[in-house]
Write a protein that holds these residues in place. Structure first.
Motif, PDB file in Angstrom:
ATOM      1  N   TRP A   3       0.828  -1.552   0.062  1.00 15.43           N
ATOM      2  CA  TRP A   3      -0.192  -0.098  -0.257  1.00 15.43           C
ATOM      3  C   TRP A   3       0.748   1.381  -0.055  1.00 15.43           C
ATOM      4  CZ3 TRP A   3      -5.266  -0.667  -1.472  1.00 15.43           C
ATOM      5  CH2 TRP A   3      -5.827  -1.940  -0.790  1.00 15.43           C
ATOM      6  N   HIS A   4       0.870   2.437  -0.949  1.00 15.43           N
ATOM      7  CA  HIS A   4       1.448   3.544  -1.010  1.00 15.43           C
ATOM      8  C   HIS A   4       2.028   4.012   0.799  1.00 15.43           C
ATOM      9  CE1 HIS A   4      -1.474   6.665  -0.467  1.00 15.43           C
ATOM     10  NE2 HIS A   4      -2.385   5.540  -0.842  1.00 15.43           N
ATOM     11  N   ASN A   5       0.812   4.117   1.217  1.00 13.08           N
ATOM     12  CA  ASN A   5       0.832   4.602   2.638  1.00 13.08           C
ATOM     13  C   ASN A   5       1.602   4.044   3.679  1.00 13.08           C
ATOM     14  OD1 ASN A   5      -1.423   3.392   3.038  1.00 13.08           O
ATOM     15  ND2 ASN A   5      -2.395   4.540   3.932  1.00 13.08           N
ATOM     16  N   ARG A   6       1.569   2.735   2.746  1.00 12.42           N
ATOM     17  CA  ARG A   6       2.866   1.800   4.404  1.00 12.42           C
ATOM     18  C   ARG A   6       3.704   1.515   4.090  1.00 12.42           C
ATOM     19  NH1 ARG A   6      -1.692  -2.623   6.040  1.00 12.42           N
ATOM     20  NH2 ARG A   6      -3.762  -1.271   6.244  1.00 12.42           N
ATOM     21  N   ASN A  27       8.151   2.415   2.884  1.00 11.55           N
ATOM     22  CA  ASN A  27       8.916   3.184   3.081  1.00 11.55           C
ATOM     23  C   ASN A  27       9.403   3.718   1.207  1.00 11.55           C
ATOM     24  OD1 ASN A  27      11.593   4.645   2.736  1.00 11.55           O
ATOM     25  ND2 ASN A  27      10.903   5.077   5.022  1.00 11.55           N
TER      26      ASN A  27
END
Length: 259
Positions: A232-235, A237
């Motif tokens: 996921w893009h928000n999980r 780095n």
């Protein structure tokens, strides 16, 4: 006269009618692209062959274990899986990559993919999923348009110019709102990937999903595969994932080179 009669039997398509093996390949390709299987009418339409030819050839493939029938729908058969495990290129790459992929999933906590280029697609040789992974359609043996994936772009960036030209000439269909579809922008992106050694898929293949990939080089110095992590893009780095993927790809490349 014999070819004319054969053409009439296959719906009057004459010389344009594919032979038995070509029909079987077309049918396997279109069925492989469908997760839920296909009915015979849809198979015939997608494979561009007559319904009678599709019915006859599909029946032969079922008898040989290459297709399985569930009611009116056809899916790939288990014999294809068994045969696929014996392909030397797939087996050697997958076996060599296994420990690197396992370490990569452990280090990043994200799903790891190994893929090779096949025409304008990438074929996934192995997929190690993370418990927190997004519901990706990728699977071992599955295909995805190379231009819209991080792993595909990583391979293409280190491929010959004629390979890239073929991809661009075939069109760059949109897979999501962020897919790079402009030929100039796409080739410029490949140049940047060559410079940094890693490729990014920033929601280009699927909304909400990002990927970091790096090329794998064989004993002849040519790119043979790609390895990636996705999540996921928000999980994820991206900087940390890029370093981990690059390290794994270099380690696998060294092992393939030594052997």
């Amino acid at each position: 006269m014999q070819s004319n009669r054969a053409g009439q039997r296959d719906g009057g398509r004459g010389d344009a009618t594919p032979g038995t093996v070509a029909r079987a390949i077309r049918i396997l390709d279109v069925v492989a692209a469908s997760e839920l299987g296909l009915g015979i009418s849809e198979i015939a339409r997608r494979a561009d062959i007559s319904k009678s030819s599709a019915q006859r050839t599909a029946g032969e493939l079922v008898a040989g274990g290459l297709l399985e029938r569930d009611g009116t729908r056809y899916r790939l058969g288990m014999r294809l899986f068994v045969l696929g495990q014996r392909v030397p290129r797939r087996k050697d790459l997958r076996d060599a990559a296994a420990p690197f992929m396992a370490d990569l999933r452990e280090a990043t906590g994200h799903s790891v993919h190994l893929a090779v280029l096949d025409d304008t697609f990438v074929i996934y040789l192995e997929v190690l999923r993370s418990p927190t992974a997004p519901p990706l359609p990728t699977r071992a043996g599955g295909r995805w348009p190379a231009h819209g994936t991080g792993i595909g772009k990583a391979i293409l960036a280190f491929s010959s110019a004629d390979v890239v030209d073929r991809i661009v000439a075939g069109g760059l269909p949109r897979l999501s709102e962020r897919t790079i579809t402009n030929p100039g922008l796409f080739t410029a992106e490949l140049v940047r990937i060559r410079g940094r050694g890693v490729s990014f898929d920033l929601e280009e293949s699927r909304p909400g999903v990002v990927c970091v990939a790096s090329p794998v080089v064989g004993s002849d110095g040519e790119v043979v595969a790609g390895i990636s992590v996705s999540g996921w893009h928000n999980r994820i780095n991206l900087d940390e994932a890029a370093a981990a993927v690059r390290t794994a790809a270099l380690g696998l490349s060294r092992q393939l080179t030594h052997h």
